[in-house]
Scaffold this active site. Structure first.
Site, PDB file in Angstrom:
ATOM      1  N   ASP A  74     -10.492  -4.861  -4.610  1.00  0.00           N
ATOM      2  CA  ASP A  74      -9.136  -3.488  -3.776  1.00  0.00           C
ATOM      3  C   ASP A  74     -10.040  -2.641  -3.854  1.00  0.00           C
ATOM      4  O   ASP A  74     -10.395  -1.557  -5.217  1.00  0.00           O
ATOM      5  CB  ASP A  74      -8.561  -3.316  -4.633  1.00  0.00           C
ATOM      6  CG  ASP A  74      -6.928  -2.587  -3.395  1.00  0.00           C
ATOM      7  OD1 ASP A  74      -7.570  -2.198  -2.667  1.00  0.00           O
ATOM      8  OD2 ASP A  74      -6.312  -2.863  -3.441  1.00  0.00           O
ATOM      9  N   HIS A  93      -7.602  -5.637  -0.582  1.00  0.00           N
ATOM     10  CA  HIS A  93      -6.558  -4.250  -0.578  1.00  0.00           C
ATOM     11  C   HIS A  93      -5.242  -4.852  -0.004  1.00  0.00           C
ATOM     12  O   HIS A  93      -3.894  -4.672  -0.232  1.00  0.00           O
ATOM     13  CB  HIS A  93      -6.955  -3.140   0.000  1.00  0.00           C
ATOM     14  CG  HIS A  93      -5.743  -2.033  -0.022  1.00  0.00           C
ATOM     15  ND1 HIS A  93      -5.075  -1.227  -0.782  1.00  0.00           N
ATOM     16  CD2 HIS A  93      -5.171  -1.695   1.511  1.00  0.00           C
ATOM     17  CE1 HIS A  93      -4.093  -0.626  -0.150  1.00  0.00           C
ATOM     18  NE2 HIS A  93      -4.264  -0.618   0.847  1.00  0.00           N
ATOM     19  N   SER A 105       0.835  -0.658   0.255  1.00  0.00           N
ATOM     20  CA  SER A 105       0.107   0.106  -0.262  1.00  0.00           C
ATOM     21  C   SER A 105       0.902   1.214  -0.173  1.00  0.00           C
ATOM     22  O   SER A 105       1.912   1.534  -0.853  1.00  0.00           O
ATOM     23  CB  SER A 105      -0.670  -0.017   1.830  1.00  0.00           C
ATOM     24  OG  SER A 105      -2.038   0.700   0.868  1.00  0.00           O
TER      25      SER A 105
END
Length: 290
Positions: free
Chosen positions: A234, A264, A137
């Site tokens: 996601d 995600h 991320s």
């Protein structure tokens, strides 16, 4: 620019099996075996918060894991990578950014620049030789920034749900009136399933500072091998961001790996196996090409 290749989820499997790494197919690499987990250490820095880290010493290239916003070094992906690296005899380092996990500092006072400095410190002071950076991320964004700043310390990159520029572009995409409301309040509240409070709060100062670290507005001067893994499900960071990163990176060796049902965090057992296989393939590529 590099061509974008979509690889299947079997990437690296044959190599793992042929090298006796069938441990990588067991629960060891999806969060199962904790018998040999490294111990927490602390790195002191002049006039800066101490950073907590865990390190396994071994061969090069080593692996450094960069967690996501509000996360820490004790997640399944980080622990699975450490177990895998230990099994191969390669070094592995995971750590907490300033204001995260066991490190000193306050999360709300951190910035992209703060955490970039953390990553560069870790690369400069706690690792030896080039590293494979694995960023999750916002860690994927920091991974790119680190590779640009320290090309000599970057052997390869593996981005997982890479959030390059995302916090900035998402805010700028809001309707003008909505942005003005948040600007008047002095902070942007973002709903999330990944926080106990069910939201993240970003100050306007945080967003303005983050603008200085955007990477998608021009070609990205990174020439090492790059693998970008993203889930099509996601809901936090759109998968097309990984495609944008791939299109802008100058390296001729860039693969995008899309998981049809991936979310995600990419923390399902098969997601973690894919991450491990991808890192293993890169280690094999880097060590056999020398």
């Amino acid at each position: 620019m590099a061509a974008v290749t979509l690889r299947s989820c079997r990437r690296g499997l044959s190599h793992v099996i042929s090298n006796g790494g069938p441990a990588a197919l067991s629960s060891n690499f999806s969060g199962g075996d904790r018998r040999h987990k490294s111990t927490v250490q602390y790195a002191s820095r002049p006039d800066l918060p101490k950073l907590a880290y865990r390190r396994v010493k071994g061969k090069s290239p080593g692996v450094v894991f960069l967690p996501g916003y509000g996360s820490n070094m004790n997640g399944q992906k980080a622990e699975s990578l450490e177990e895998f690296c230990r099994s191969l005899g390669h070094s592995c380092l995971r750590f907490d950014y300033t204001g995260h996990g066991a490190s000193d500092g306050v999360l709300s006072e951190g910035t992209i620049g703060t955490w970039k400095k953390d990553v560069l410190f870790v690369l400069d002071e706690l690792t030896e030789g080039p590293q494979i950076l694995v960023g999750s991320s916002i860690g994927g964004w920091l991974m790119l920034l680190a590779a640009i700043a320290r090309p000599e310390k970057t052997a390869a990159l593996v981005g997982i749900s890479t959030a390059a520029d995302h916090i900035v572009t998402a805010f700028n995409a809001l309707p003008l009136e909505t942005r003005k409301e948040f600007e008047e309040k002095g902070e942007w509240t973002v709903p999330t399933k990944h926080s106990e409070e069910s939201h993240y709060k970003f100050s306007m100062d945080f967003l303005r500072e983050a603008e200085n670290h955007r990477v998608l507005q021009s070609p990205i001067p990174i020439t090492c091998p790059v693998r970008l893994i993203h889930g099509l499900k996601d809901e936090d960071v759109p998968w097309h961001i990984s495609m944008q990163v791939a299109e802008r990176i100058l390296s001729p060796d860039v693969d995008v790996i899309l998981r049809r049902h991936g979310q995600h965090r990419m923390s399902e057992k098969d997601d973690i196996k894919l991450m491990v296989y991808t890192v293993d393939d890169l280690i094999d590529k880097l060590t056999t090409s020398v």
